[in-house]
Write a protein that holds these residues in place. Structure first.
Motif, mmCIF file in Angstrom:
data_model
loop_
_atom_site.group_PDB
_atom_site.id
_atom_site.type_symbol
_atom_site.label_atom_id
_atom_site.label_comp_id
_atom_site.label_asym_id
_atom_site.label_seq_id
_atom_site.Cartn_x
_atom_site.Cartn_y
_atom_site.Cartn_z
ATOM 1 N N GLN A 51 44.854 44.887 49.278
ATOM 2 C CA GLN A 51 43.833 45.779 48.460
ATOM 3 C C GLN A 51 44.589 46.876 48.062
ATOM 4 N N TYR B 5 43.255 39.947 46.935
ATOM 5 C CA TYR B 5 43.261 41.376 47.179
ATOM 6 C C TYR B 5 43.137 40.988 49.032
ATOM 7 N N THR C 48 39.070 36.651 40.719
ATOM 8 C CA THR C 48 39.320 37.816 41.448
ATOM 9 C C THR C 48 38.839 37.144 43.472
ATOM 10 N N SER D 49 38.546 37.778 46.691
ATOM 11 C CA SER D 49 38.690 38.964 47.965
ATOM 12 C C SER D 49 38.095 39.235 48.648
ATOM 13 N N GLY E 294 36.227 44.354 50.612
ATOM 14 C CA GLY E 294 36.686 44.211 49.506
ATOM 15 C C GLY E 294 35.718 44.087 48.073
ATOM 16 N N ARG F 57 36.568 44.928 44.143
ATOM 17 C CA ARG F 57 36.816 44.598 43.531
ATOM 18 C C ARG F 57 35.433 45.078 42.094
#
Length: 336
Positions: free
Chosen positions: A181, A222, A271, A273, A278, A282
């Motif tokens: 993150q 992330y 992606t 997350s 998160g 995103r």
């Protein structure tokens, strides 16, 4: 009048349907076939502990063959034995390599070639190797900036470079980069760390555009603060501002993070997350990142403005923390 309202409602629905159809036809939404991990060869760097080890366990539970890479040979062998307990059939193998993936590309390429000769071509590469440094920009030795860029960035470039050509030849594969993150939003005390994690996003987006025609999917994850040995060690010396800002989000367990990463990677999502924070990050940081579904597009269109306002509230809170710490520090210095 009721008839007019019904007509208006029907027209609105028709326009929405037409808009969604247009998005589906025009936008580059990726719909790859999920990758089965049963019998697949998965390479995990940074696999002796933390998220890397949990990713290896999750893949092994699904029937994968694992090449586990880490620098510390003792911890690597311990992790190997732990992972082997989760086998689902007698054919599965955990191959371990003691290697610093951030140094000597020729050696990285050679050892990964040997791993492929042993377990077959790499179906999925998960780049988990990484380290963190916390401190004010002017207090961090310059060599630490170089070290983090080597480990966190080049440590993902080298293994990827070693396997991508074969993946393109086979027209299949998954490549995962584990960012943070702190690779989506800069945080006080992470000037050295955040820069390397932001770099992974640029690499992931560029590489995805190159390999997409070859049926290869890139995923960038992330994760938030995760309870790993590295996080515990860092927390002991974390500066006050960073510590207070970090307390605004919860700490995740590596097993949970690993399950999400593996699930998103096999499905071919760009992606990955985690949690409500998160999810918001995103959407806020999507920019021109690849999308995996129409739902992702609609979420961005609907919630981007709202989440931007929410983010300003958090930024104001973080700035307040920094100011308070500065005032307290100056008071303390005057008292001394």
């Amino acid at each position: 009048m009721p008839g007019a309202l019904l007509l208006l409602a029907a027209t609105g629905v028709a326009l929405v349907v037409a808009f969604l159809l247009l998005l589906y036809l025009v936008l580059p939404v990726n719909h790859p076939k999920p990758l089965s991990l049963s019998g697949a060869h998965v390479v995990v760097t940074g696999g002796s502990s933390g998220i890397g080890k949990s990713v290896a366990i999750e893949c092994f539970k699904q029937g994968a063959f694992i090449t586990l890479i880490a620098r510390n040979e003792k911890r690597l062998l311990e992790a190997k034995r732990e992972i082997e307990k989760f086998s689902v059939n007698d054919k599965q193998v955990v191959h371990s390599i003691s290697l610093d993936v951030s140094k000597d590309y020729a050696n990285v390429e050679k050892l990964l070639k040997q791993a492929q000769e042993k377990l077959g071509p790499v179906d999925m590469l998960v780049n988990c190797a990484g380290i963190s440094v916390n401190g004010k920009f002017e207090d961090i030795d310059t060599y630490r900036f170089e070290q983090l860029m080597a480990v966190n960035y080049l440590g993902s470039v080298y293994p990827t470079r070693a396997v991508v050509t074969k993946m393109k030849e086979r027209r299949m594969g998954r490549i995962v980069f584990v960012s943070s993150q702190a690779g989506q939003v800069g945080v006080f005390g992470y000037s050295a760390y955040s820069a390397t994690k932001y770099a992974l996003r640029g690499l992931a987006e560029s590489l995805q555009m190159e390999v997409k025609p070859y049926n290869i999917c890139v995923t960038i994850a992330y994760p938030p603060d995760t309870e790993t040995p590295g996080f515990v060690e860092e927390s002991q010396s974390k500066i006050l501002e960073t510590k207070l800002i970090s307390e605004s989000s919860s700490i995740c367990q590596p097993d949970y993070v690993a399950r999400i990463i593996v699930k998103n990677a096999v499905q071919g999502k760009f992606t990955s997350s985690f949690g409500v924070d998160g999810h918001m990050l995103r959407i806020l940081t999507n920019g021109m990142a690849p999308v995996s579904s129409i739902a992702e597009i609609l979420e961005s269109v609907i919630f981007l403005g709202i989440f931007r306002l929410v983010s300003l509230y958090f930024i104001a809170g973080f700035d307040s923390i920094v100011r308070r710490c500065l005032v307290e520090r100056e008071k303390s210095e005057k008292t001394d």
